[in-house]
Design a protein around this motif. Structure first.
Motif, short mmCIF file in Angstrom:
data_model
loop_
_atom_site.label_atom_id
_atom_site.label_comp_id
_atom_site.label_asym_id
_atom_site.label_seq_id
_atom_site.Cartn_x
_atom_site.Cartn_y
_atom_site.Cartn_z
N PHE A 176 0.83 -1.21 0.00
CA PHE A 176 0.00 0.00 0.00
C PHE A 176 0.86 1.26 0.00
O PHE A 176 0.53 2.24 -0.65
N LEU A 177 2.00 1.21 0.72
CA LEU A 177 2.91 2.37 0.69
C LEU A 177 3.43 2.62 -0.71
O LEU A 177 3.60 3.75 -1.14
N ALA A 178 3.69 1.51 -1.45
CA ALA A 178 4.21 1.65 -2.82
C ALA A 178 3.19 2.35 -3.72
O ALA A 178 3.57 3.07 -4.64
N TRP A 179 1.91 2.15 -3.45
CA TRP A 179 0.88 2.86 -4.23
C TRP A 179 0.86 4.35 -3.87
O TRP A 179 0.45 5.18 -4.66
N ILE A 180 1.32 4.67 -2.65
CA ILE A 180 1.25 6.07 -2.20
C ILE A 180 2.55 6.82 -2.52
O ILE A 180 2.52 7.90 -3.10
N ILE A 181 3.70 6.22 -2.18
CA ILE A 181 4.94 6.97 -2.38
C ILE A 181 5.80 6.39 -3.51
O ILE A 181 6.86 6.94 -3.82
N GLY A 182 5.38 5.29 -4.10
CA GLY A 182 6.13 4.70 -5.22
C GLY A 182 7.02 3.55 -4.73
O GLY A 182 7.55 3.59 -3.61
N ALA A 183 7.18 2.55 -5.60
CA ALA A 183 7.96 1.35 -5.22
C ALA A 183 9.42 1.70 -4.96
O ALA A 183 10.04 1.15 -4.04
N ASP A 184 9.98 2.66 -5.74
CA ASP A 184 11.39 3.02 -5.56
C ASP A 184 11.64 3.56 -4.15
O ASP A 184 12.63 3.20 -3.50
N GLN A 185 10.73 4.41 -3.71
CA GLN A 185 10.88 5.02 -2.40
C GLN A 185 10.78 3.96 -1.30
O GLN A 185 11.54 3.99 -0.33
N VAL A 186 9.86 3.01 -1.49
CA VAL A 186 9.70 1.94 -0.49
C VAL A 186 10.99 1.10 -0.44
O VAL A 186 11.47 0.75 0.64
N MET A 187 11.55 0.83 -1.62
CA MET A 187 12.81 0.06 -1.68
C MET A 187 13.92 0.80 -0.93
O MET A 187 14.71 0.19 -0.23
N LYS A 188 13.94 2.12 -1.13
CA LYS A 188 14.97 2.94 -0.47
C LYS A 188 14.83 2.82 1.04
O LYS A 188 15.81 2.64 1.77
N ILE A 189 13.58 2.96 1.52
CA ILE A 189 13.35 2.88 2.97
C ILE A 189 13.82 1.53 3.49
O ILE A 189 14.41 1.43 4.56
N ALA A 190 13.58 0.49 2.68
CA ALA A 190 13.92 -0.86 3.13
C ALA A 190 15.42 -1.13 3.09
O ALA A 190 15.94 -1.93 3.87
N THR A 191 16.16 -0.46 2.17
CA THR A 191 17.56 -0.81 1.99
C THR A 191 18.55 0.23 2.53
O THR A 191 19.66 -0.12 2.91
N ASP A 192 18.17 1.51 2.55
CA ASP A 192 19.09 2.54 3.04
C ASP A 192 19.25 2.42 4.56
O ASP A 192 18.40 1.82 5.22
N PRO A 193 20.32 3.03 5.12
CA PRO A 193 20.45 3.05 6.58
C PRO A 193 19.21 3.68 7.21
O PRO A 193 18.63 4.64 6.68
N LEU A 194 18.84 3.12 8.35
CA LEU A 194 17.58 3.47 9.01
C LEU A 194 17.43 4.97 9.27
O LEU A 194 16.38 5.56 9.03
N ASN A 195 18.54 5.61 9.73
CA ASN A 195 18.42 7.02 10.12
C ASN A 195 18.14 7.96 8.95
O ASN A 195 17.75 9.09 9.12
N GLN A 196 18.30 7.46 7.70
CA GLN A 196 18.01 8.32 6.54
C GLN A 196 16.51 8.39 6.23
O GLN A 196 16.06 9.27 5.51
#
Ligand code: SF4
Ligand code: SF4
Length: 474
Positions: A176-196
């Motif tokens: 559902f987040l991917a429908w709201i902010i886009g799959a790329d952004q969700v991937m970033k949240i999942a893979t980038d360091p948490l504090n970012q």
């Protein structure tokens, strides 16, 4: 025959919901595992819809998602078309059309959407519930497990079920987040360091716990007590709406079958209807109701009772369809009446809304240009023949790319000069500037001459607008 088969003194079941007991406590529903042709069809449709739900956010057109509902940044993409805040009227109208479509669909076909398409039903009945059957067994085993004291086996079963439930809730939440902010952004949240992406990560966690709570605890209460669409059924459904209905004409008076005699023989002997009161239709119902009491707000049209009853009818050699898709009129009078005055009225309204939507979408341009005469100035005399007016322009670029822009006068001799650099409409933004229009006196039609301006980008006409040129008059 009495035209009301459910006289008021037999309708106490409508006074309370089936999942709450007399003391106000929740009655946990343990529905029997459904099986049959409708259930199989729903499994296939659900698979297809789940693939669409999870896959669509990954589909891109020109580097952008094909669908996006970014309510936070007010950025919407429908089938590759970008809608900016300036297009809000279009979006609002499309939503209104959708609401009328849902109303019309419900008036004619009842709550079919709930049973076949609604994500809540799909996830609850065809994902989470199936996992529950797999880990804890069918209804009776689940009931037994719930009532039994805590043992290692019970703890393992419960823990593994809830661990899988939470893992799926995380997937649902990310989808559902991917429908709201886009799959790329969700991937970033999942893979980038948490504090970012702390904010995004917290949102993902909150969504995950919310979905886990809905599917592990709230369950059918969402459809029974929370969903606004469910609450609307009372005003949308009529006697001619096609719903999942019990054929009381054929089924009543209900009565137990004698094992030694075939149902047909018993029926002829005792004048019983086809319902053998086996209550299988009640046992499979995920909202805990008895469809034989008539259409109820709790019914989500899941078809489980149709399958259950068809199986019983096969066994007692009676025709299938004692519970089926039909209207009250269809059951009472044996005919289906779809085009009622209400349906015709909604259809006309829907048709008008669709036409307006198509016209507005057709007239929508990539750039929206407005030209206003600069306040306080009338006209300037350049020489004896030539006059000039000053204008402020605004351009909203609704595309994802910057667009170099050129203004041209359409149908009038004259000249446009932009003050400053050649204008470039910034992607997704409002670009402002000033320009001058030069006209010869002989080409003016009076004090006020209407001018048509065309906006070109890379040689392509992208928008048109109008303005007035002021002169001294004749
Ligand atoms: S499953 Fe069919 S036969 Fe059995 S109780 Fe329900 S309606 Fe009657
Ligand atoms: S009454 Fe039948 S269709 Fe309605 S929710 Fe129960 S099982 Fe599903």
């Amino acid at each position: 025959m009495d035209s009301n088969p459910f006289p008021e003194d037999q309708e106490e079941f409508r006074d309370k919901i089936s999942t709450v007991d007399d003391t106000g406590k929740r009655v946990w529903v343990f529905p029997k595992k459904p099986a049959g042709r409708f259930y199989n069809a729903r499994i296939w449709l659900s698979l297809f819809l789940l693939i669409l739900l999870i896959g669509i956010p990954f589909i891109k057109v020109g580097g952008e998602p094909i669908m996006l509902f970014n309510v936070l940044e007010r950025r919407f993409i429908l089938f590759g078309i970008h809608f900016m805040p300036q297009d809000f009227h279009l979006f609002g109208l499309a939503m209104l059309t959708l609401v009328v479509f849902i109303i019309l669909f419900t008036v004619v076909f009842g709550r079919i959407f709930c049973g076949w398409v609604c994500p809540q039903t799909i996830f609850m009945e065809l994902v989470f519930r199936r996992i529950e059957y797999w880990i804890e067994g069918d209804a009776n085993q689940q009931r037994k497990l719930a009532a039994s004291p805590w043992t290692t086996e019970k703890a393992i079963r419960k823990l593994s079920k809830h661990a899988i439930f939470f893992a799926i809730a995380v997937v649902v939440s990310n989808t559902f987040l991917a429908w709201i902010i886009g799959a790329d952004q969700v991937m970033k949240i999942a893979t980038d360091p948490l504090n970012q992406h702390m904010g995004g990560f917290i949102a993902m966690l909150v969504f995950s716990f919310a979905f886990y709570f809905v599917f592990s605890y709230l369950r059918e209460q969402v459809c029974i007590a929370i969903c606004p669409y469910g609450r609307l059924q009372g005003v949308l459904l009529g006697k001619d709406s096609i719903v999942i209905a019990y054929d009381h004409v054929r089924g009543e008076p209900r009565g137990k079958i004698r094992k030694e005699a075939p149902k047909a023989a018993v029926q002829a002997e005792t004048k019983l209807g086809d319902c053998i009161d086996c209550k299988l239709c009640v046992h499979v119902c995920p909202t805990g109701i008895d469809i034989r009491n008539g259409t109820q707000l709790e019914c989500i049209n899941c078809t489980a009772c149709i399958d259950a009853c068809d199986e019983v009818m096969d066994k007692i050699e009676r025709p299938r369809g004692l519970i089926r898709y039909d209207s009250f009129t269809g059951i009472e009078e044996g005919r289906k009446k779809i085009f009622t005055p209400r349906v015709i009225a909604y259809s006309v309204l829907l048709g008008i809304l669709l036409i307006v939507n198509i016209l507005l979408l057709g007239a929508r341009t990539d750039i929206e240009t407005n030209l206003f005469r600069t306040g306080g100035s009338l006209f300037n005399k350049v020489d004896e023949q030539t006059l000039s007016n000053t204008y402020n322009y605004t351009m909203v670029n609704k595309t994802r790319e910057d667009m170099p822009v050129e203004f041209r006068l359409a149908g009038s001799p004259g000249e446009i000069k932009v003050i400053g650099k050649a204008p470039v409409a910034q992607s997704g933004e409002k670009t402002e500037g000033t320009l001058l229009i030069y006209m010869q006196r002989e080409n003016l039609s009076g004090r006020k001459t209407e001018l048509h301006i065309e906006v070109y980008s890379n040689g392509e006409l992208v928008d048109k607008t109008k303005t007035n040129f002021f002169g001294p008059g004749k």
